[in-house]
Scaffold this active site. Structure first.
Site, PDB file in Angstrom:
ATOM      1  N   ARG A  15     -64.255  38.263   9.319  1.00 57.32           N
ATOM      2  CA  ARG A  15     -64.216  37.086   8.956  1.00 57.32           C
ATOM      3  C   ARG A  15     -65.344  36.153   9.530  1.00 57.32           C
ATOM      4  O   ARG A  15     -65.740  34.989   9.013  1.00 57.32           O
ATOM      5  CB  ARG A  15     -62.701  36.401   9.163  1.00 57.32           C
ATOM      6  CG  ARG A  15     -61.908  37.021   8.284  1.00 57.32           C
ATOM      7  CD  ARG A  15     -60.496  36.555   8.458  1.00 57.32           C
ATOM      8  NE  ARG A  15     -59.874  37.324   9.672  1.00 57.32           N
ATOM      9  CZ  ARG A  15     -58.708  37.416  10.420  1.00 57.32           C
ATOM     10  NH1 ARG A  15     -57.926  36.331   9.681  1.00 57.32           N
ATOM     11  NH2 ARG A  15     -58.292  38.198  11.333  1.00 57.32           N
ATOM     12  N   TYR A 363    -101.032  16.966  30.397  1.00 54.29           N
ATOM     13  CA  TYR A 363    -100.634  18.316  30.594  1.00 54.29           C
ATOM     14  C   TYR A 363    -100.896  18.808  32.071  1.00 54.29           C
ATOM     15  O   TYR A 363    -102.090  18.885  32.335  1.00 54.29           O
ATOM     16  CB  TYR A 363    -101.236  19.328  29.672  1.00 54.29           C
ATOM     17  CG  TYR A 363    -100.716  20.611  29.723  1.00 54.29           C
ATOM     18  CD1 TYR A 363     -99.556  21.328  29.466  1.00 54.29           C
ATOM     19  CD2 TYR A 363    -101.603  21.535  30.152  1.00 54.29           C
ATOM     20  CE1 TYR A 363     -99.030  22.371  29.720  1.00 54.29           C
ATOM     21  CE2 TYR A 363    -101.310  22.901  30.570  1.00 54.29           C
ATOM     22  CZ  TYR A 363    -100.073  23.434  30.405  1.00 54.29           C
ATOM     23  OH  TYR A 363     -99.574  24.663  30.687  1.00 54.29           O
TER      24      TYR A 363
HETATM   25  C1  UD1 Z   1     -52.893  38.867  15.543  1.00 52.04           C
HETATM   26  C2  UD1 Z   1     -51.428  39.095  15.485  1.00 52.04           C
HETATM   27  C3  UD1 Z   1     -50.762  38.062  14.949  1.00 52.04           C
HETATM   28  C4  UD1 Z   1     -51.074  36.611  15.522  1.00 52.04           C
HETATM   29  C5  UD1 Z   1     -52.614  36.550  15.772  1.00 52.04           C
HETATM   30  C6  UD1 Z   1     -52.889  35.614  16.987  1.00 52.04           C
HETATM   31  C7  UD1 Z   1     -50.863  41.447  15.191  1.00 52.04           C
HETATM   32  C8  UD1 Z   1     -50.541  42.548  14.075  1.00 52.04           C
HETATM   33  N1  UD1 Z   1     -51.123  40.379  14.617  1.00 52.04           N
HETATM   34  O1  UD1 Z   1     -53.616  38.711  14.250  1.00 52.04           O
HETATM   35  O2  UD1 Z   1     -49.324  38.012  14.820  1.00 52.04           O
HETATM   36  O3  UD1 Z   1     -50.591  35.635  15.299  1.00 52.04           O
HETATM   37  O4  UD1 Z   1     -53.016  37.787  16.311  1.00 52.04           O
HETATM   38  O5  UD1 Z   1     -54.227  35.244  17.160  1.00 52.04           O
HETATM   39  O6  UD1 Z   1     -51.022  41.692  16.420  1.00 52.04           O
HETATM   40  N2  UD1 Z   1     -58.257  44.142  18.020  1.00 52.04           N
HETATM   41  C9  UD1 Z   1     -58.440  45.292  18.571  1.00 52.04           C
HETATM   42  N3  UD1 Z   1     -58.229  46.695  18.043  1.00 52.04           N
HETATM   43  C10 UD1 Z   1     -57.708  46.665  16.462  1.00 52.04           C
HETATM   44  C11 UD1 Z   1     -57.414  45.347  16.042  1.00 52.04           C
HETATM   45  C12 UD1 Z   1     -57.591  44.155  16.734  1.00 52.04           C
HETATM   46  O7  UD1 Z   1     -58.937  45.434  19.758  1.00 52.04           O
HETATM   47  O8  UD1 Z   1     -57.415  47.607  16.050  1.00 52.04           O
HETATM   48  C13 UD1 Z   1     -58.182  43.083  18.861  1.00 52.04           C
HETATM   49  C14 UD1 Z   1     -59.266  42.027  18.209  1.00 52.04           C
HETATM   50  O9  UD1 Z   1     -60.609  42.324  18.656  1.00 52.04           O
HETATM   51  C15 UD1 Z   1     -58.890  40.783  18.413  1.00 52.04           C
HETATM   52  C16 UD1 Z   1     -57.311  40.987  18.784  1.00 52.04           C
HETATM   53  O10 UD1 Z   1     -57.134  42.233  18.777  1.00 52.04           O
HETATM   54  O11 UD1 Z   1     -59.378  40.327  19.684  1.00 52.04           O
HETATM   55  C17 UD1 Z   1     -56.522  40.232  17.617  1.00 52.04           C
HETATM   56  O12 UD1 Z   1     -56.819  41.062  16.258  1.00 52.04           O
HETATM   57  P1  UD1 Z   1     -57.111  40.412  14.938  1.00 52.04           P
HETATM   58  O13 UD1 Z   1     -57.567  41.044  14.114  1.00 52.04           O
HETATM   59  O14 UD1 Z   1     -57.769  38.974  15.266  1.00 52.04           O
HETATM   60  O15 UD1 Z   1     -55.534  39.751  14.832  1.00 52.04           O
HETATM   61  P2  UD1 Z   1     -55.019  38.695  13.793  1.00 52.04           P
HETATM   62  O16 UD1 Z   1     -54.964  39.110  12.345  1.00 52.04           O
HETATM   63  O17 UD1 Z   1     -55.236  37.443  13.969  1.00 52.04           O
HETATM   64 CA    CA Z   2     -57.041  36.862  15.665  1.00 54.33          CA
END
Ligand code: UD1
Ligand code: CA
Length: 458
Positions: A15, A363
């Protein structure tokens, strides 16, 4: 108690619409991930593990040396990400899980979460808060006061979407139960991902207690998923930084229009006017006046210096000097004490001795200028011959008349004068006046002889 932290930072951050991994985007001069690492380290964790994945090598380069990293090859969800650190999770102690995209988390809130977890003898505790606009976050579904489950926006029902209490993505786990529950997470959901959020229900099924710690510090848990949120988080961080300086005795006239990066240091009774940008490792002394629209990067400014509407990069300015308006100090300019650098003066890779002046339109490049030297208006140190840069030396008390060109390499000795309009190509000895311009010739009666019209006074 042994504390380890696992920071999730493997995601791409679609995003954000960026070539750069999300967690490397900076707010107030530091990557988001590094703020989270700082917060984890403030708890004196025994080990800080970052889960990297998307452009992992790039992320790894930015990590402090003490931080460990583990790789999640494919981003199959937050639960899967924690799984990658499985062998680092012990049979005792606690694990704090944090997200690399939540840079506003503070030591205080983490401490409160830990204490709540410990005092309630919970096996897992999730940090939550109430948000007026919970869109995008996982919602906390309660049964009475207890946690029933966390549901992601994409998997939520109409009623669940109305819940204002959200999951911060920050948790405290008893290591043993985390280790036991991790392999049991499934990916049966809208995104076909292994959600870490599901682990709470799994641990509950073990017969363990789950804690929900709701903080009022909703700013602390703001996460960045888009550029809009990046700017919102930056605004909060900027406010925090400015507040800290004001509490330390710095006057900031208009904090909403003052941009100070994380590492910058400012002494007491310095006044910062609107539109000022202080970046990188900049250090400003006491009782300085930094007037509007000055941008200072990686520079050292001593006490009682005035800077107005100027750009200063990788340079130093000693006490009681004044810079600007409209001066440009490029890298490696070393300005002494009681120096005046005025409007439209550009300096690069030069030393300017104490009490010297370049008040307007000059300068000065690759020069060593002594004490009490006067550089007149419009002086140019001609340091470049089209191939190489050369050095100019101007010794103490020299006076360089306006609109002179000094062709480097050149030496102007102590107490020497250069007549204005001169183009100097040879050394000027001590106490000598150098005049290097053609003599003036007056041709009397020339206008009439040429038959040109003589203008009458009006
Ligand atoms: C996640 C939570 C959500 C919470 C939100 C808070 C889950 C399923 N959802 O959603 O409940 O409200 O964070 O900000 O946990 N990441 C990895 N590997 C992956 C996926 C993600 O390392 O396979 C890391 C991303 O880099 C990021 C963090 O985990 O730093 C959160 O991932 P993101 O995809 O932003 O989760 P949200 O949809 O925001
Ligand atoms: Ca997030």
């Amino acid at each position: 108690m042994k504390i380890k932290s696992i920071i999730l930072a493997a995601g791409e951050g679609k995003r954000m619409k960026s070539q750069m991994p999300k967690v490397l985007h900076k707010i107030c001069g530091q990557t988001m991930l590094n703020y989270v690492i700082d917060a984890a380290n403030s708890l004196n964790v025994e080990e800080c593990i970052v889960v990297i994945g998307h452009k992992g090598e790039e992320v790894k380069k930015t990590l402090p040396s003490k931080v460990k990293s583990v790789v999640q090859e494919a981003q199959l969800g937050t639960g899967h990400a924690v799984m990658m650190a499985y062998e680092h999770i012990d049979q005792e102690g606690v694990v704090i899980v944090l997200c690399g995209d939540g840079p506003l988390i503070t030591k205080n809130t983490l401490r409160e979460l830990m204490n709540f977890h410990k005092n309630g003898q919970y096996s897992a505790t999730v940090l939550t808060t109430d948000l007026d606009n919970p869109t995008g976050y996982g919602r906390i579904v309660r049964a009475g006061s207890q946690l029933k489950k966390i549901v992601e926006e994409k998997d939520s029902s109409f009623e669940e979407k109305a819940i204002k209490e959200i999951n911060s993505g920050i948790y405290c786990f008893d290591s043993k139960d985390l280790k036991k529950a991790l392999p049991l997470i499934k990916n049966t959901n809208a995104q076909k991902e292994y959600y870490l959020t599901d682990i709470l229900e799994i641990i509950k099924e073990f017969g363990e207690k789950i804690g929900v710690y709701k903080t009022k510090e909703y700013n602390d848990i703001m996460a960045v998923n888009s550029r809009v949120q990046l700017s919102e988080v930056e605004m909060v961080m900027r406010k925090r930084i400015n507040l800290m300086h004001m509490e330390n005795g710095v006057t900031i006239i208009d904090p909403a229009n003052t941009y100070i990066e994380k590492e910058v240091k400012i002494g007491q009774d310095t006044i910062i006017h609107p539109g000022v940008i202080l970046r990188g490792s900049t250090v400003i002394g006491k009782e300085c006046i930094i007037e509007h629209n000055s941008k200072i990067t990686d520079s050292e400014v001593a006490n009682q210096v005035t800077i107005e509407n100027s750009t200063i990069i990788e340079s130093t300015i000693d006490t009681h000097s004044s810079i600007g308006p409209y001066a440009y100090l490029r890298p490696n300019s070393r300005i002494g004490k009681n120096v005046k650098i005025g409007d439209f003066v550009e300096i690069k890779n030069s030393i300017i001795g104490d009490y010297s002046k370049a008040s307007h339109l000059s300068y000065i490049g690759d020069a060593e200028i002594g004490k009490n030297v006067n550089i007149g208006c419009g002086v140019v140190l001609v340091n470049y011959d089209g191939k190489e840069k050369h050095k100019s030396i101007i010794e103490d008390n020299a006076f360089i008349g306006s609109n002179s060109n000094l062709i480097a390499p050149i030496v102007i000795r102590r107490n020497a004068y250069v007549a204005c309009g001169s183009t100097i190509t040879r050394e000027v000895p001590e106490e000598t006046l150098a005049v290097a311009r053609s003599r003036q010739m007056n041709k009397e009666g020339w206008v009439k002889r040429k038959g040109l019209q003589i203008k009458e006074d009006k």
